[in-house]
Write a protein that holds these residues in place. Structure first.
Motif, PDB file in Angstrom:
ATOM      1  N   THR A  37      -1.234   5.074 -12.408  1.00  8.91           N
ATOM      2  CA  THR A  37      -1.145   5.136 -13.255  1.00  8.91           C
ATOM      3  C   THR A  37      -0.853   6.473 -14.385  1.00  8.91           C
ATOM      4  O   THR A  37       0.464   6.552 -14.589  1.00  8.91           O
ATOM      5  N   ASP A  45       0.297  -2.509  -0.944  1.00 11.93           N
ATOM      6  CA  ASP A  45      -0.310  -1.795  -1.947  1.00 11.93           C
ATOM      7  C   ASP A  45       0.004  -0.289  -2.667  1.00 11.93           C
ATOM      8  O   ASP A  45      -0.138   0.107  -3.688  1.00 11.93           O
ATOM      9  N   LYS A  82      -3.176  -3.337 -12.722  1.00 12.88           N
ATOM     10  CA  LYS A  82      -3.504  -4.378 -11.581  1.00 12.88           C
ATOM     11  C   LYS A  82      -4.255  -5.759 -11.821  1.00 12.88           C
ATOM     12  O   LYS A  82      -4.934  -4.970 -12.898  1.00 12.88           O
ATOM     13  N   SER A 107       2.360   4.631 -18.030  1.00  8.73           N
ATOM     14  CA  SER A 107       2.816   5.041 -16.985  1.00  8.73           C
ATOM     15  C   SER A 107       3.489   5.419 -16.457  1.00  8.73           C
ATOM     16  O   SER A 107       4.814   6.121 -16.095  1.00  8.73           O
ATOM     17  N   GLU A 159       5.426  -4.785  -8.892  1.00  9.12           N
ATOM     18  CA  GLU A 159       5.573  -3.397  -8.180  1.00  9.12           C
ATOM     19  C   GLU A 159       5.003  -3.862  -7.361  1.00  9.12           C
ATOM     20  O   GLU A 159       5.084  -4.176  -5.639  1.00  9.12           O
ATOM     21  N   THR A 160       2.959  -4.567  -7.105  1.00  7.47           N
ATOM     22  CA  THR A 160       3.451  -5.380  -5.778  1.00  7.47           C
ATOM     23  C   THR A 160       2.930  -7.049  -5.840  1.00  7.47           C
ATOM     24  O   THR A 160       3.104  -7.085  -7.315  1.00  7.47           O
ATOM     25  N   THR A 187       1.021  -0.456 -16.725  1.00  7.68           N
ATOM     26  CA  THR A 187       1.234  -0.027 -15.528  1.00  7.68           C
ATOM     27  C   THR A 187      -0.267  -1.125 -14.810  1.00  7.68           C
ATOM     28  O   THR A 187      -1.288  -0.237 -15.095  1.00  7.68           O
ATOM     29  N   THR A 247       0.133  -5.835  -8.252  1.00  7.14           N
ATOM     30  CA  THR A 247       0.304  -5.269 -10.080  1.00  7.14           C
ATOM     31  C   THR A 247       1.648  -5.416 -10.805  1.00  7.14           C
ATOM     32  O   THR A 247       2.599  -5.026  -9.433  1.00  7.14           O
ATOM     33  N   LYS A 248       1.967  -5.319 -11.668  1.00 10.64           N
ATOM     34  CA  LYS A 248       2.996  -5.416 -12.450  1.00 10.64           C
ATOM     35  C   LYS A 248       2.910  -4.645 -13.293  1.00 10.64           C
ATOM     36  O   LYS A 248       2.058  -3.749 -14.250  1.00 10.64           O
ATOM     37  N   THR A 249       4.882  -3.781 -13.762  1.00  9.02           N
ATOM     38  CA  THR A 249       4.741  -3.362 -14.408  1.00  9.02           C
ATOM     39  C   THR A 249       5.067  -3.727 -16.591  1.00  9.02           C
ATOM     40  O   THR A 249       6.216  -4.230 -15.615  1.00  9.02           O
ATOM     41  N   ILE A 309       1.554   1.803  -5.123  1.00 10.74           N
ATOM     42  CA  ILE A 309       2.323   1.654  -6.486  1.00 10.74           C
ATOM     43  C   ILE A 309       3.376   2.363  -6.828  1.00 10.74           C
ATOM     44  O   ILE A 309       3.351   3.469  -6.157  1.00 10.74           O
ATOM     45  N   SER A 356      -4.356   1.362  -7.892  1.00 14.42           N
ATOM     46  CA  SER A 356      -3.642   1.538  -9.960  1.00 14.42           C
ATOM     47  C   SER A 356      -4.232   2.965 -10.479  1.00 14.42           C
ATOM     48  O   SER A 356      -4.132   3.138 -11.438  1.00 14.42           O
TER      49      SER A 356
END
Lengths: 367, 363
Positions: free
Chosen positions: A162, A191, A113, A96, A54-55, A111, A58-60, A193, A159
């Motif tokens: 979410t 940043d 962070k 999320s 995501e960023t 999601t 951050t990952k989903t 998301i 974050s």
């Protein structure tokens, strides 16, 4: 705790008779696990289907829980159990995705962070691969979309977006008939998301007003202020939902209360990093014994067993020197220092030996 | 026991703590992988034993199935149950391997075991009068206990105890000797007895009723195999446990010696009250690494498969402090246990005059 199957009464009886456990299927788990981890019966397994970036931080994670998982409502959380270097760690994360996605495709998303220095979030980012299987709990939490429909103000930070993503997706799908405003605070625009998802939502769902605020663009930070609230029409009639860092939540709550919004209309949820400041040497703190509904303060290096006994409880104990594990209890939150090793525990849920555990800050114990 | 000054004891404590700290710091995936592999081995053996037992009308299959089931019970009791209940794997935070919730495949309930073994035996090891594991209040193994005529037949008691070991262990907490002496009443033990009958009933139902019944045409074969498997486990675990504390070199202690003792003194007592035996990898696995009884008693909550790895360091500490490290071949250690049981079945005035039993002097 992780979600456990509740077998029928007859099966529980048979499990006790034959395998000394309530869930007879769990006896075979060690074998099933090596064949296919998704066949495990002792807890709810969930396979990682896909990981999206995501960023930078951050990952989903798209997960497919086993079909017997009981589902969730938008805004709820799950405990995720990972095994890192032989140790199981349980941490709560917000779902999320919308419950519709689970109902239709059998998948959910988390999601997540990175927390600076965080063991689990960093492991999830760096080590968790597609195809891996995690343990998952039932969903929990009461950060839920108001029923019947009422005007809503979401204030999210970082974050904290979410659970709100899940709610917005759900509201858009249901065509929730009330004005919705989202004030989303991020440090910089990098940043944000799920930025494209939010913009797409705003485009197809006219009830939603989206306002993304970057706080760290200028020389001095630009935080939530009364001016931001002035932009929200019909503020007084809104139900407020806050999710983000503690500072933002406290500020938002203060400003909203100042505008005459009732406490019962302000819903908060947050999973922020622990407030720093406790030095390594600082010990003692409020200890909550949940089963006895008792809370006592402690000072100095009194251990949990002594604290419990001083409070009039009589937990099971044995050697009082860390040998026999008779006094092991479940800690649901907080940090304790192991008197033998001098090492602090994790913050999450785990078993601790009362007689050698010294609280460091507030601690909750199931005793 | 060797006398040590407080300063020496404190140094001993630091030396053993250092070994412990080093292992604790290293606990991780290797230990988790190990115990999970053993759990899989146990499940495989038990499933294999149960499935093949009905075909036991073919003699080699009967032997194989009985052995598989017997081995599965040994591994579950010794390397998994005993060690897990010591909290050796609590750090994994895995509820299926947690000391306080584990329930094992034997008559004794986990609760009762945690009280009598983890707490009483491991805290008061070999203190005559406090460690009820010492001779199980059935055998006289030390001259601190006065000889009585019934002791002359204690070898028969020993054999009976070994054959019915799981029932003996299950009834340990009844404290029948104290009931006999009128110190406590049966009534006080009713909650314990209720748990004992529930768990014992389950164990008997499973092996002697349920599995024979579901294989009805061959029920006698399955029943015989299950009895055989339980017998194998009983004899083996009894033998291993007797080798741990009742060899002739293992020391005993008085309550007065241990009052308000330091951790260093506790280490010293664990060290001199325990004995090891040597053997191959399989011997160690099947004994739940109680073949490293010394290491186990020094560090009861370190994963047992680590004991062989730290054995050399423990021996080095013993050497440094001039302390004995009691070990020997399985045959030698077991022989000395049998000798001790025989020797103390005799009144002291006869025992001390027999040269063949001269090794069995009072400790």
């Amino acid at each position: 705790m992780l979600a456990r199957e509740k077998p029928s009464k007859a099966l529980r009886w048979l499990g006790k008779q034959l395998f000394n456990r309530e869930n007879p299927a769990a006896f075979f788990d060690p074998l099933l696990e090596s064949l296919n981890p998704m066949w495990v019966r002792g807890y709810t397994p969930a396979r990682v289907e896909q990981v999206l970036k995501e960023t930078a931080e951050t990952k989903t994670f798209i997960l497919k829980p086993t079909q017997r998982w009981s589902g969730f409502e938008a805004g709820q959380h799950v405990n995720i159990c990972t095994e890192i270097d032989g140790r199981r760690h349980t941490r709560p994360f917000s779902l999320s995705s919308s419950p519709v996605l689970w109902q239709e495709q059998g998948v959910i998303t988390l999601t997540i962070k990175r927390l600076p220095g965080g063991l689990v979030t960093n492991w999830l980012h760096d080590r968790l691969e597609v195809g891996a299987v995690l343990g998952m709990s039932d969903a929990f939490g009461d950060f839920l979309i108001p029923e019947p429909a009422a005007p809503v103000l979401f204030i999210a930070g970082g974050s904290g977006i979410t659970p709100i993503l899940s709610q917005l997706e759900t509201m858009a799908t249901q065509d929730y008939r009330a004005p919705i405003t989202l004030l989303y605070f991020v440090r910089t625009h990098e940043d944000v998301i799920a930025g494209s998802q939010l913009n797409a939502l705003a485009a197809r769902y006219p009830a939603l007003t989206l306002n993304i605020v970057a706080t760290h663009l200028g020389a001095s930070p630009r935080y939530l202020s009364d001016k931001d609230l002035d932009t929200v029409p019909g503020l007084k009639a809104r139900k407020a939902f806050l999710c983000g860092p503690r500072g933002l939540m406290e500020l938002a709550e203060h400003l909203l209360r100042g505008r005459g919004i009732r406490q019962s209309d302000i819903h908060c949820t947050f999973f922020a990093a622990p407030s720093a400041g406790l030095s390594d040497q600082a010990v003692g703190g409020q200890v909550q014994f949940t089963e006895s509904s008792l809370e006592v303060g402690s000072q100095g290096d009194a251990n949990l067993l002594e604290i419990a006994e001083a409070a009039g409880l009589s937990p099971r104990y044995g050697c009082r020197m860390g040998i026999c594990h008779q006094c092991s209890c479940r800690k649901t939150s907080g940090t304790v220092i192991n008197r033998l090793t001098g090492q602090p525990s994790g913050r999450g849920e785990e078993m601790v030996q009362l007689c050698i555990s010294v609280p460091q800050g507030p601690v909750s114990i199931e005793a | 026991m060797k006398r040590m000054t407080e300063a020496q004891l404190s140094e001993l404590e630091q030396d053993f703590n250092a070994i412990r700290d080093q292992v604790v710091a290293d606990l991780g995936e290797r230990d988790a992988t190990y115990i999970r592999r053993i759990v899989r081995l146990h499940r495989t053996l038990e499933v294999a034993g149960r499935i093949t037992m009905p075909f036991g009308f073919i003699p080699p299959v009967f032997v194989g199935a009985t052995l598989a089931l017997g081995l599965s019970k040994i591994i579950e009791n010794m390397e998994i149950g005993h060690n897990v209940m010591h909290g050796q794997y609590d750090w994994m935070n895995d509820s299926s391997l947690h000391s306080q919730s584990y329930e094992w495949d034997t008559v004794c309930t986990g609760e009762s075991w945690r009280r009598t073994h983890n707490y009483e035996h491991h805290t008061y090891t070999n203190i005559i009068g406090k460690d009820r594991d010492y001779g199980y209040a059935l055998l006289r193994l030390d001259d601190d206990e006065q000889w009585r005529p019934r002791h002359s037949l204690q070898f028969i008691n020993y054999i009976l105890l070994s054959v019915f070991f799981q029932w003996g262990v299950g009834l340990h907490e009844l404290e029948s000797e104290r009931i006999r002496r009128g110190e406590i009443r049966v009534k006080d033990k009713l909650p314990f007895l209720k748990d004992f009958f529930r768990k014992g009933g389950r164990q008997a139902f499973k092996d002697y009723v349920f599995f024979p019944l579901v294989t009805l045409p061959v029920a006698p074969i399955v029943l015989a195999g299950n009895i055989g498997a339980n017998l194998i486990r009983n004899l083996w675990s009894s033998t291993v446990i007797f080798c741990g504390h009742f060899t002739q070199q293992a020391e005993t202690f008085t309550e007065a010696e241990c009052e308000g003792e330091s951790r260093g003194h506790w280490y010293l007592r664990q060290l001199t009250g325990s004995s090891n035996f040597t053997g191959g990898k399989w011997v160690h696995l099947l004994s739940g690494h109680l073949s490293f009884q010394v290491e186990h008693h020094l560090f009861p909550d370190l994963p047992a498969h680590r004991y062989p790895e730290i054995s050399e360091q423990v021996q080095a500490v013993c050497q440094k402090h001039g302390l004995p490290y009691n070990t020997g071949s399985f045959a030698r250690q077991y022989g000395s246990v049998l000798k001790r049981i025989a020797a103390f079945s005799l009144p002291d005035r006869i025992r001390t005059r027999l040269p063949a039993l001269s090794m069995a002097h009072a400790t």
